[in-house]
Design an enzyme around this catalytic site. Structure first.
Site, PDB file in Angstrom:
ATOM      1  N   GLY A 132       0.806  -1.234   0.000  1.00 17.67           N
ATOM      2  CA  GLY A 132       0.000   0.000   0.000  1.00 17.67           C
ATOM      3  C   GLY A 132       0.831   1.273   0.000  1.00 17.67           C
ATOM      4  N   GLY A 134       4.158   2.847  -2.159  1.00 20.16           N
ATOM      5  CA  GLY A 134       5.307   2.830  -3.075  1.00 20.16           C
ATOM      6  C   GLY A 134       5.819   4.244  -3.246  1.00 20.16           C
ATOM      7  N   PHE A 159       8.499  -5.897  -3.448  1.00 21.29           N
ATOM      8  CA  PHE A 159       9.438  -5.466  -4.503  1.00 21.29           C
ATOM      9  C   PHE A 159      10.836  -5.183  -3.958  1.00 21.29           C
ATOM     10  CE2 PHE A 159       5.442  -3.654  -6.584  1.00 21.29           C
ATOM     11  CZ  PHE A 159       5.319  -4.723  -7.452  1.00 21.29           C
ATOM     12  N   ILE A 160      11.314  -5.997  -3.050  1.00 23.36           N
ATOM     13  CA  ILE A 160      12.599  -5.705  -2.418  1.00 23.36           C
ATOM     14  C   ILE A 160      13.731  -6.389  -3.190  1.00 23.36           C
ATOM     15  CG2 ILE A 160      13.921  -5.753  -0.263  1.00 23.36           C
ATOM     16  CD1 ILE A 160      11.224  -4.014  -0.354  1.00 23.36           C
ATOM     17  N   THR A 161      14.555  -5.563  -3.838  1.00 27.86           N
ATOM     18  CA  THR A 161      15.689  -6.079  -4.608  1.00 27.86           C
ATOM     19  C   THR A 161      16.632  -6.850  -3.682  1.00 27.86           C
ATOM     20  OG1 THR A 161      15.549  -4.204  -6.100  1.00 27.86           O
ATOM     21  CG2 THR A 161      17.641  -5.410  -6.087  1.00 27.86           C
ATOM     22  N   GLN A 336      13.163  -2.043 -33.664  1.00 26.02           N
ATOM     23  CA  GLN A 336      12.483  -1.812 -34.953  1.00 26.02           C
ATOM     24  C   GLN A 336      13.459  -1.981 -36.124  1.00 26.02           C
ATOM     25  OE1 GLN A 336       9.339  -1.442 -34.927  1.00 26.02           O
ATOM     26  NE2 GLN A 336       8.887  -0.908 -37.046  1.00 26.02           N
ATOM     27  N   GLU A 363      13.109   3.371  -7.878  1.00 30.01           N
ATOM     28  CA  GLU A 363      13.814   4.532  -7.319  1.00 30.01           C
ATOM     29  C   GLU A 363      13.193   5.844  -7.788  1.00 30.01           C
ATOM     30  OE1 GLU A 363      17.977   4.376  -6.722  1.00 30.01           O
ATOM     31  OE2 GLU A 363      17.982   2.198  -6.550  1.00 30.01           O
ATOM     32  N   GLU A 367       6.819   9.865 -13.099  1.00 28.83           N
ATOM     33  CA  GLU A 367       5.882  10.883 -12.602  1.00 28.83           C
ATOM     34  C   GLU A 367       6.412  11.528 -11.312  1.00 28.83           C
ATOM     35  OE1 GLU A 367       5.024   7.746 -13.549  1.00 28.83           O
ATOM     36  OE2 GLU A 367       4.221   8.369 -15.494  1.00 28.83           O
TER      37      GLU A 367
HETATM   38  C1  FAD Z   1      12.081  -4.620  -9.883  1.00 29.15           C
HETATM   39  C2  FAD Z   1      11.806  -3.663  -8.764  1.00 29.15           C
HETATM   40  C3  FAD Z   1      12.756  -3.510  -7.750  1.00 29.15           C
HETATM   41  C4  FAD Z   1      12.489  -2.683  -6.646  1.00 29.15           C
HETATM   42  N1  FAD Z   1      13.386  -2.618  -5.609  1.00 29.15           N
HETATM   43  C5  FAD Z   1      13.015  -2.014  -4.424  1.00 29.15           C
HETATM   44  C6  FAD Z   1      13.840  -2.123  -3.252  1.00 29.15           C
HETATM   45  O1  FAD Z   1      14.926  -2.712  -3.271  1.00 29.15           O
HETATM   46  N2  FAD Z   1      13.385  -1.569  -2.104  1.00 29.15           N
HETATM   47  C7  FAD Z   1      12.202  -0.902  -2.017  1.00 29.15           C
HETATM   48  O2  FAD Z   1      11.850  -0.453  -0.935  1.00 29.15           O
HETATM   49  N3  FAD Z   1      11.404  -0.766  -3.132  1.00 29.15           N
HETATM   50  C8  FAD Z   1      11.780  -1.310  -4.320  1.00 29.15           C
HETATM   51  N4  FAD Z   1      10.968  -1.215  -5.446  1.00 29.15           N
HETATM   52  C9  FAD Z   1       9.725  -0.474  -5.341  1.00 29.15           C
HETATM   53  C10 FAD Z   1       9.680   0.764  -6.230  1.00 29.15           C
HETATM   54  O3  FAD Z   1      10.484   1.767  -5.688  1.00 29.15           O
HETATM   55  C11 FAD Z   1       8.200   1.153  -6.383  1.00 29.15           C
HETATM   56  O4  FAD Z   1       7.613   0.185  -7.227  1.00 29.15           O
HETATM   57  C12 FAD Z   1       8.047   2.543  -6.988  1.00 29.15           C
HETATM   58  O5  FAD Z   1       8.470   3.525  -6.087  1.00 29.15           O
HETATM   59  C13 FAD Z   1       6.609   2.830  -7.399  1.00 29.15           C
HETATM   60  O6  FAD Z   1       5.730   2.507  -6.376  1.00 29.15           O
HETATM   61  P1  FAD Z   1       4.438   1.598  -6.699  1.00 29.15           P
HETATM   62  O7  FAD Z   1       4.898   0.406  -7.456  1.00 29.15           O
HETATM   63  O8  FAD Z   1       3.718   1.356  -5.422  1.00 29.15           O
HETATM   64  O9  FAD Z   1       3.562   2.461  -7.664  1.00 29.15           O
HETATM   65  P2  FAD Z   1       2.489   3.580  -7.196  1.00 29.15           P
HETATM   66  O10 FAD Z   1       3.118   4.483  -6.195  1.00 29.15           O
HETATM   67  O11 FAD Z   1       1.222   2.894  -6.790  1.00 29.15           O
HETATM   68  O12 FAD Z   1       2.266   4.368  -8.537  1.00 29.15           O
HETATM   69  C14 FAD Z   1       1.399   3.897  -9.568  1.00 29.15           C
HETATM   70  C15 FAD Z   1       1.409   4.920 -10.681  1.00 29.15           C
HETATM   71  O13 FAD Z   1       0.899   6.160 -10.199  1.00 29.15           O
HETATM   72  C16 FAD Z   1       1.864   7.173 -10.422  1.00 29.15           C
HETATM   73  N5  FAD Z   1       1.794   8.130  -9.322  1.00 29.15           N
HETATM   74  C17 FAD Z   1       1.899   7.877  -8.000  1.00 29.15           C
HETATM   75  N6  FAD Z   1       1.792   9.013  -7.301  1.00 29.15           N
HETATM   76  C18 FAD Z   1       1.638  10.023  -8.203  1.00 29.15           C
HETATM   77  C19 FAD Z   1       1.494  11.440  -8.119  1.00 29.15           C
HETATM   78  N7  FAD Z   1       1.523  12.074  -6.943  1.00 29.15           N
HETATM   79  N8  FAD Z   1       1.353  12.145  -9.264  1.00 29.15           N
HETATM   80  C20 FAD Z   1       1.345  11.507 -10.474  1.00 29.15           C
HETATM   81  N9  FAD Z   1       1.474  10.187 -10.620  1.00 29.15           N
HETATM   82  C21 FAD Z   1       1.622   9.448  -9.497  1.00 29.15           C
HETATM   83  C22 FAD Z   1       3.209   6.469 -10.465  1.00 29.15           C
HETATM   84  O14 FAD Z   1       4.185   7.238 -11.115  1.00 29.15           O
HETATM   85  C23 FAD Z   1       2.822   5.216 -11.217  1.00 29.15           C
HETATM   86  O15 FAD Z   1       2.779   5.479 -12.583  1.00 29.15           O
HETATM   87  C24 FAD Z   1      11.262  -1.976  -6.588  1.00 29.15           C
HETATM   88  C25 FAD Z   1      10.328  -2.092  -7.637  1.00 29.15           C
HETATM   89  C26 FAD Z   1      10.593  -2.924  -8.700  1.00 29.15           C
HETATM   90  C27 FAD Z   1       9.542  -3.053  -9.786  1.00 29.15           C
END
Ligand code: FAD
Length: 389
Positions: A132, A134, A159-161, A336, A363, A367
């Site tokens: 809940g 990110g 999603f913890i690397t 392509q 990271e 957005e």
């Molecule tokens: C392969 C991978 C490795 C990762 N490694 C780590 C790690 O080691 N440690 C860790 O803690 N996390 C890690 N992450 C988590 C990563 O940092 C989050 O996935 C990322 O920050 C986005 O959060 P979310 O996935 O919850 O997307 P959300 O925050 O739910 O966002 C969904 C969409 O809404 C957009 N959005 C959200 N808020 C806004 C806003 N205010 N205005 C406009 N658009 C918005 C976002 O840009 C996105 O397009 C990893 C993720 C992946 C996929």
């Protein structure tokens, strides 16, 4: 204004370039074959042996301070080096490094966590994201409550690397709900043996992060990193440590991809002529070259601001945003230009295509970078005139 490299920068860059060409790129066919068979591209032993080979030439702990046995390189040099490593998709990185926030550990914690991590004996993972929370990291709900001198952690991270491989995690938990991120989040160093478990998450990339589950995981107060309630600041320090390095790596990949595209354009003949003769193809190459050049200077500029000790966040966000967007456009063009072959698993183009997609998400998503950049401009923390004033 000098856009050239110093002798030291050139030497370091050239050494890594040669290392990548001689030691890493030859592994690519085998790495690709293994990944296609759903195995790790490099085994841990192979990675360690490559790292030791680099260590013999002094490449160990690139940004690790010299007093900890590292090279203590600055940001520009590290970026240059990362570009070279990015020229291969083989998942190699130099050994001898540790998360920047582990340097906030006290002496006893340094012996247990920092030093073994630098030595490559223990592996860490950084855990803030939750199902809940990110982009909105302040919304984390994983909690820690005090029980005598211990803390009991409950919650889930996602999603913890490195979460599947880690020996310990730096986990961020709410210790004061009323204060939340503003003084109510604490970072704990928690060994896997303390009882948290990890679950692999399958992604479109070649490796998967993990979900971490904490159910009444008990940790002594000695495992608090930094101070109670000051964890969110540590988390921001970790995230902000080197955002410029992600687009730097992508830049190297883009250079290599466009070189492949030039090779393909020169040799693929349609309608009696190499496709390189067609303006449609030339324009794709030209646009990619322009964007690669722009990205190079955005990355190096952001790294330069880091080296100056100034507030680099704005410039790092710009480099990360541009790198994420443009690397994805470039790899799409390269695919392509390769036509049907670009879409196959015989070539690594589709692999790069999938890997580079992540750059727009982790990271800080595109957005969120835009949000940071816009806020800095609107509040007057940064100007469109750049750092030249
Ligand atoms: C392969 C991978 C490795 C990762 N490694 C780590 C790690 O080691 N440690 C860790 O803690 N996390 C890690 N992450 C988590 C990563 O940092 C989050 O996935 C990322 O920050 C986005 O959060 P979310 O996935 O919850 O997307 P959300 O925050 O739910 O966002 C969904 C969409 O809404 C957009 N959005 C959200 N808020 C806004 C806003 N205010 N205005 C406009 N658009 C918005 C976002 O840009 C996105 O397009 C990893 C993720 C992946 C996929």
């Amino acid at each position: 204004m000098d856009f050239g490299l110093s002798e030291e920068e050139r030497e370091v860059r050239d050494w890594v370039r040669t290392f990548v060409r001689k030691e890493i790129q030859p592994l690519e066919p085998e790495v690709l074959r293994r990944e296609r068979a759903h195995q790790p591209g490099l085994t841990r032993d192979e990675l360690t042996s490559l790292q030791l080979k680099a260590k013999e030439s002094g490449f160990w702990g690139v940004q690790t301070p010299e007093e900890y046995g590292g090279m203590g390189l600055g940001a520009v040099l590290t970026a240059l080096l990362e570009v070279e490593l990015g020229r291969s998709f083989v998942p190699f990185r130099f050994g001898g490094d540790a998360d920047n926030i582990l340097y906030f550990a006290n002496e006893e914690q340094k012996q247990r966590y920092l030093l073994p991590t630098i030595a490559g004996e223990r592996r860490s993972c950084f855990a803030i994201t939750e199902p809940g929370a990110g982009s909105d990291a302040k919304a984390i709900r994983c909690s820690a409550r005090q029980d005598g001198t211990d803390w009991i952690i409950n919650g889930e991270k996602t999603f913890i690397t490195g979460g599947n491989e880690a020996d310990f995690t730096m986990v961020f938990a709410v210790t004061d709900k009323a204060k939340g991120a503003d003084g109510g989040v604490t970072c704990f160093l928690v060994d896997r043996a303390a009882g948290w478990r990890s679950e692999y998450i399958d992604t479109m990339g070649e490796w998967g992060p993990a979900a971490l589950v904490f159910e009444d995981v008990r940790v002594p107060k000695e495992n608090i990193l930094g101070e109670v309630g000051r964890g969110f600041e540590l988390a921001m320090k970790w995230i902000g440590r080197g955002r410029y390095l992600l687009p730097a790596r992508a830049l190297g990949g883009c250079e290599r991809l466009v070189e492949m595209a030039i090779g393909q354009a020169n040799t693929r003949v349609t309608f009696g002529e190499p496709i390189a003769n067609r303006q449609a193809i030339q324009w794709m190459l030209a646009d990619s070259a322009v964007e690669i050049e722009a990205l190079r200077w955005l990355v190096l500029h952001a790294a330069w601001v880091v080296d100056q000790g100034g507030d680099s966040r704005h410039w790092q966000s710009i480099a990360k945003l541009y790198g994420g967007v443009k690397a994805n456009e470039i790899v799409d063009r390269v695919l392509q230009i390769h036509g049907g072959m670009g879409y196959t698993r015989e070539l690594p183009v589709e692999r790069w295509y999938r890997e580079l997609r992540l750059l727009r998400i982790y990271e800080g998503t595109d957005e969120i970078q835009r949000r940071t950049i816009a806020r800095n401009l609107i509040k007057g923390h940064a100007s469109v005139s750049g750092t030249l004033g």
